[in-house]
Design a protein around this motif. Structure first.
Motif, mmCIF file in Angstrom:
data_model
loop_
_atom_site.group_PDB
_atom_site.id
_atom_site.type_symbol
_atom_site.label_atom_id
_atom_site.label_comp_id
_atom_site.label_asym_id
_atom_site.label_seq_id
_atom_site.Cartn_x
_atom_site.Cartn_y
_atom_site.Cartn_z
ATOM 1 N N ASN A 269 0.836 -1.202 0.000
ATOM 2 C CA ASN A 269 0.000 0.000 0.000
ATOM 3 C C ASN A 269 0.875 1.258 0.000
ATOM 4 O OD1 ASN A 269 -2.875 1.298 0.898
ATOM 5 N ND2 ASN A 269 -1.219 2.251 2.032
ATOM 6 N N ASP A 270 1.832 1.330 0.909
ATOM 7 C CA ASP A 270 2.643 2.547 1.046
ATOM 8 C C ASP A 270 3.582 2.739 -0.138
ATOM 9 O OD1 ASP A 270 1.346 2.850 3.415
ATOM 10 O OD2 ASP A 270 3.065 2.400 4.692
ATOM 11 N N TYR A 271 4.062 1.655 -0.706
ATOM 12 C CA TYR A 271 4.927 1.763 -1.879
ATOM 13 C C TYR A 271 4.162 2.301 -3.071
ATOM 14 C CZ TYR A 271 7.638 0.380 -5.972
ATOM 15 O OH TYR A 271 8.308 0.388 -7.167
ATOM 16 N N LEU A 272 2.992 1.743 -3.328
ATOM 17 C CA LEU A 272 2.234 2.109 -4.518
ATOM 18 C C LEU A 272 1.636 3.507 -4.409
ATOM 19 C CD1 LEU A 272 1.320 0.984 -7.263
ATOM 20 C CD2 LEU A 272 -0.729 0.124 -6.147
ATOM 21 N N LEU A 273 1.129 3.867 -3.225
ATOM 22 C CA LEU A 273 0.434 5.148 -3.076
ATOM 23 C C LEU A 273 1.362 6.282 -2.661
ATOM 24 C CD1 LEU A 273 -1.951 3.063 -2.999
ATOM 25 C CD2 LEU A 273 -3.137 4.727 -1.564
ATOM 26 N N HIS A 274 2.472 5.945 -1.947
ATOM 27 C CA HIS A 274 3.311 7.003 -1.395
ATOM 28 C C HIS A 274 4.777 6.872 -1.795
ATOM 29 C CE1 HIS A 274 -0.252 7.852 0.908
ATOM 30 N NE2 HIS A 274 -0.194 6.685 1.529
ATOM 31 N N ASP A 275 5.065 5.922 -2.663
ATOM 32 C CA ASP A 275 6.425 5.717 -3.157
ATOM 33 C C ASP A 275 7.410 5.483 -2.009
ATOM 34 O OD1 ASP A 275 8.157 5.372 -5.278
ATOM 35 O OD2 ASP A 275 8.823 7.464 -5.249
ATOM 36 N N ALA A 276 6.949 4.819 -0.964
ATOM 37 C CA ALA A 276 7.799 4.534 0.195
ATOM 38 C C ALA A 276 8.676 3.314 -0.077
ATOM 39 C CB ALA A 276 6.928 4.287 1.430
ATOM 40 N N ASN A 277 9.763 3.210 0.647
ATOM 41 C CA ASN A 277 10.672 2.069 0.493
ATOM 42 C C ASN A 277 10.199 0.913 1.388
ATOM 43 O OD1 ASN A 277 12.413 3.444 -1.297
ATOM 44 N ND2 ASN A 277 13.395 4.467 0.455
ATOM 45 N N THR A 278 9.018 0.394 1.072
ATOM 46 C CA THR A 278 8.399 -0.570 1.982
ATOM 47 C C THR A 278 8.113 -1.916 1.319
ATOM 48 O OG1 THR A 278 6.301 0.532 1.447
ATOM 49 C CG2 THR A 278 7.372 1.118 3.544
#
Length: 869
Positions: A269-278
């Motif tokens: 979720n965080d990678y796709l929506l917020h470009d986080a390194n998760t």
């Protein structure tokens, strides 16, 4: 046998099925709070970040039978603030009529082995209105209707996707998955599809350290490794990117402490929506999603295909289409064989969707109360308050099974009396599963040592109507009709446990030993003037017409089972006599209890009422005409002379008892007279009382609506029932729709609506009475109409009223949809049926839990009954 029936005889085909819940958050199992406020302890907002302890949820989810490996669908429209990985709904406190899922999804098809399954989810292209749904429902009072997703206007111009998820099994461990998204709008739209696979987290709790693994095997496959799972690969067709993380809690987000992993459950979720390194750059973990990004043209579609399999393959999709076509054809064959006597296309469709809902609403249910109370070794100890809190007397309960639940979102847990009705419908398609479910609740790791059946996880000690014996005998007969063989082992096994439960009722719910019972609310929530589950002041007890009638019904059901078993083993003759006598004792008590002449029956009103008995033995009747007073109709059985001749020892004991207790013998309807075909009637109602009770029940100004029998007389619409006690005034109004009461959360209503399971029992009882009285006995239907019918014909006409809820009328409208024009007229909506918890007493609109195919699935039985007179 057709192909699906053959699969039902083979091992392994049910290993995988629709066993993933629609909601795990907000359940008792996941609540480790001190105050037991389950809805607030885990929330929808937490769900994407928290690893669950007891089960998993998802959209169109499937899993193995122990829910070690799960698969479901994630979506994103490019606008929502989170991935759509699970259905959203309101908690009990947020909804103006209790908890309520705020999504549009439909279970369209399923076979009993889950060899083919199909469901539909309607996903908006605009941002999902999470906060608006919360705020508007909070603003509305209990006198207003619920604010639904359709009411937001988000579907008005067809800016949504119809996402169809289908499963077809090539073998027990080889599952083909097709996901097709139809853009119903007039403009192209973005859609991200994220088919997701993950392991239920069993490794962080300090009990089982083994940790399974997923990893990339090239760009097209996820390699699966679990010591107890045979499936080894998830293959994808197409150009999807595969993201990996861990199915572990994001402690940083939820609790502001360091997490054990950089790639927690919400990492995708965080990678796709917020470009986080998760997401894990090493492409491994315990959760993985295949990401497809489509720009779907207007009125067009996008499709993805995947395969979960135990076989390594260089061409996993070579036989995909042929297998899918074969399984769909076999599903059609299975239902065609089931529906040979049904001529109406609409009836066939409604019945098939009802049965699909029953099969989709199977769920892996795990709850071990002692462990839940103790907590896990690797976690913080639960607060000490829980040791004296919810379910403290159910420490023996140790559940870990596939169970039929009423609704995997609103009721993602089993309920004892719901389950009994489920089995009556499930036996139409899978009698072995129905028998297994009925056995389950009688197992010692379900039953309380006292003999009580567990009601439901919110309060296992609540008392539900004792309908298990009736369901057991119905399923026994259904199974014999399908297989041509009587399963006496099943009947005998359950009967022994039912005797323990019957004894619990006698010892715990008949405090005076008078054969008048005080069962409490008995599943009817707000039916009375006050909360019937609450203790009354010292020395006062409520003597209940429904509790006493249910026990009379229980005794009759046990009598019938004992007579059946006596034909196989004469040892059971004595038990038949015991339950025959107990029925007569209850019948006598109902007729004579109280300081009034006719017991719970009121000669003036010609109705059965509850009554309150004080410490000085004074009695006050609660003259409220509700479903409670109709339940005595259900206590009816017919015994043939042939049955008596085949059980001479029973006939001898029975005759002795009747000679020595003529006072009780005369209470039973025409016992000494033989009916049509040498039959004897056992009923709480003699002919006159039955006619008078039916006259009220079939009166359109009282109980009879266009859509079945209401749960409260319509007389109270303008003239409410008023009960005064010690200066307190309690009122009961006729409420055809949602409840205006906070009793039991206010999320169901027994003060007017039509309930399918109660109507089903009425129709069954009418047929039993007809079996004794024959066509010669005719009653007026409706009351004051001047039209007379046999009791069986009245039952059929009542079934037709109930079916009017779902079937299209002459104008192509379905009552279940109410006044919603989108549902009534849109071709992409008007053949999609939801099987609600209950129905508006005046217009038939569906109310309560939207996907409670559970006991409302009995509509499938009614369609069969109507077409097999």
């Amino acid at each position: 046998m057709n192909k699906e029936q053959q699969r039902l005889q083979q091992n392994g085909w049910k290993k995988w099925g629709s066993y993933v819940s629609d909601r795990q958050w907000g359940t008792v199992r996941e609540d480790y709070s001190a105050d037991g406020n389950s809805w607030d302890y885990t929330t929808h907002d937490m769900a994407r970040s928290k690893a669950w302890r007891w089960g998993e949820d998802g959209i169109a989810g499937i899993s193995d039978e122990k829910q070690l490996l799960c698969f479901s669908l994630g979506l994103w429209n490019g606008k929502d603030p989170i991935l759509k990985e699970r259905f959203f709904g309101l908690t009990n406190a947020q909804g103006n009529h209790g908890e309520d899922v705020k999504e549009l999804y439909y279970y369209l098809d399923a076979t009993p082995t889950h060899s083919y399954m199909k469901m539909l989810y309607k996903y908006p292209q605009r941002e999902y209105p999470y906060q608006r749904l919360i705020d508007e429902n909070a603003r509305r009072s209990k006198q207003e209707e619920e604010f639904e997703l359709l009411d937001t206007g988000i579907f008005n111009d067809d800016k949504y996707f119809d996402v169809v998820v289908e499963y077809a099994k090539a073998g027990p461990d080889d599952i083909l998955i097709s996901i097709t998204a139809h853009n119903r709008g007039h403009e192209a739209a973005d859609l991200h599809l994220l088919p997701t696979i993950w392991f239920r987290n069993t490794w962080v709790w300090g009990r089982h350290p083994y940790k399974p693994a997923l990893w990339a095997e090239g760009d097209k496959a996820v390699r699966i490794s679990h010591e107890k799972i045979d499936i080894q690969y998830l293959y994808q067709e197409g150009e999807g990117d595969i993201f990996y993380c861990e199915n572990e809690t994001n402690n940083r987000r939820l609790y502001n402490v360091d997490s054990n992993t950089l790639y927690p459950k919400d990492g995708i979720n965080d990678y796709l929506l917020h470009d986080a390194n998760t997401i894990n750059p090493e492409k491994k973990g315990t959760k993985a999603a295949v990401h497809y990004n489509f720009f779907v043209p207007a009125k067009s579609l996008a499709t993805v295909r995947l395969r979960l399999t135990n076989k390594k393959s260089d061409a996993p999709f070579a036989d995909f289409d042929s297998i899918f076509q074969t399984r769909l054809a076999e599903a059609d064959e299975f239902y065609n064989d089931l529906q040979t006597t049904i001529t109406s296309t609409d009836e066939k469709m409604v019945q098939r969707q009802a049965l699909a809902g029953m099969l989709w609403n199977k769920q892996f249910y795990s709850y071990k109360v002692q462990q839940w109370m103790d907590g896990d070794p690797a976690g913080p100890p639960p607060p000490p308050e829980r040791l004296n809190g919810r379910n403290k007397n159910w420490k023996q309960l140790n559940n870990e099974d596939i169970i039929s639940v009423p609704d995997k979102w609103e009721f993602p847990w089993y309920a004892a009396w719901d389950l009994a009705f489920h089995c009556v419908t499930l036996a139409m398609v899978d009698p072995d599963f129905a028998k297994q479910q009925l056995r389950l609740l009688t197992e010692e790791w379900y039953m309380n040592p006292s003999g009580e059946f567990p009601a439901y996880e919110w309060a296992f000690g609540d008392v539900n109507p004792p309908v298990h014996a009736g369901a057991t005998y119905r399923v026994f007969k259904q199974d014999a009709a399908i297989t041509g063989r009587k399963d006496y082992e099943f009947l005998e096994t359950v009967f022994h446990k039912l005797m323990i439960n019957f004894t619990w009722w006698v010892n715990r719910k008949d405090s005076s030993g008078s054969n008048i019972f005080e069962g409490g609310f008995l599943g009817l929530d707000n039916v009375g003037a006050f909360d019937r589950s609450m203790p009354l002041p010292s020395g006062i007890r409520q003597e209940q017409a429904d509790a006493t009638s249910w026990m009379a019904i229980y005794a009759l059901n046990m009598l019938h089972i004992a007579l059946e078993l006596a034909s196989y083993n004469k040892v059971y003759t004595g038990m038949a006599t015991k339950f025959f006598e107990h029925f007569l004792y209850i019948a006598g008590a109902m007729a004579s209890m109280g300081d009034v002449e006719n017991g719970l029956w009121d000669d003036k009103d010609e109705f059965y009422y509850d009554q309150i008995r004080t410490a000085d033995n004074k009695v006050e009747r609660l003259r409220l005409r509700s479903m409670v007073g109709l339940i005595p109709l259900f206590a009816v059985e017919v015994i043939s002379t042939e049955t008596l001749k085949n059980n001479p020892a029973f006939e001898k004991r029975m005759s002795w008892f009747l000679r020595h207790r003529p006072d009780l013998a005369q209470l039973v309807s025409r016992w000494n007279e033989e009916g049509q075909g040498n039959k004897h009637l056992l009923s709480l109602l003699r002919g006159h009382r039955m006619k008078r009770l039916l006259s009220r029940m079939l009166d359109e100004t009282e109980f009879l609506s266009e859509y079945g029998v209401r749960s409260l007389s319509k007389q109270y619409e303008h003239d409410p029932f008023v009960f005064c006690k010690d200066g307190v005034e309690l009122r009961v109004n006729y409420l055809p729709g949602e409840s205006d009461s906070y009793t039991y959360g206010g999320n169901s209503n027994w003060r007017g609506p039509v309930w399918m399971q109660m109507n089903f029992l009425m129709i069954e009882s009418l047929r039993k009475f007809h079996y004794f009285y024959s066509d010669d006995f005719r009653i007026e239907y409706p009351t004051r109409s001047g039209e007379y019918y046999s009791l069986k014909e009245v039952g059929t006409k009542l079934a037709e009223r109930l079916l009017k809820i779902f079937l299209k009328d002459e104008n192509g409208r379905r009552a279940v949809f109410g006044a919603n024009e989108k549902l009534q007229t849109d071709p992409y909506f008007n053949d999609l049926i939801q099987f609600h918890e209950y129905f508006h007493g005046d217009n038939g609109k569906g109310l309560g839990a939207a996907h409670q195919t559970g006991w409302t699935g009995l509509v499938a039985n009614l369609i069969k009954m109507k077409n097999n007179p």
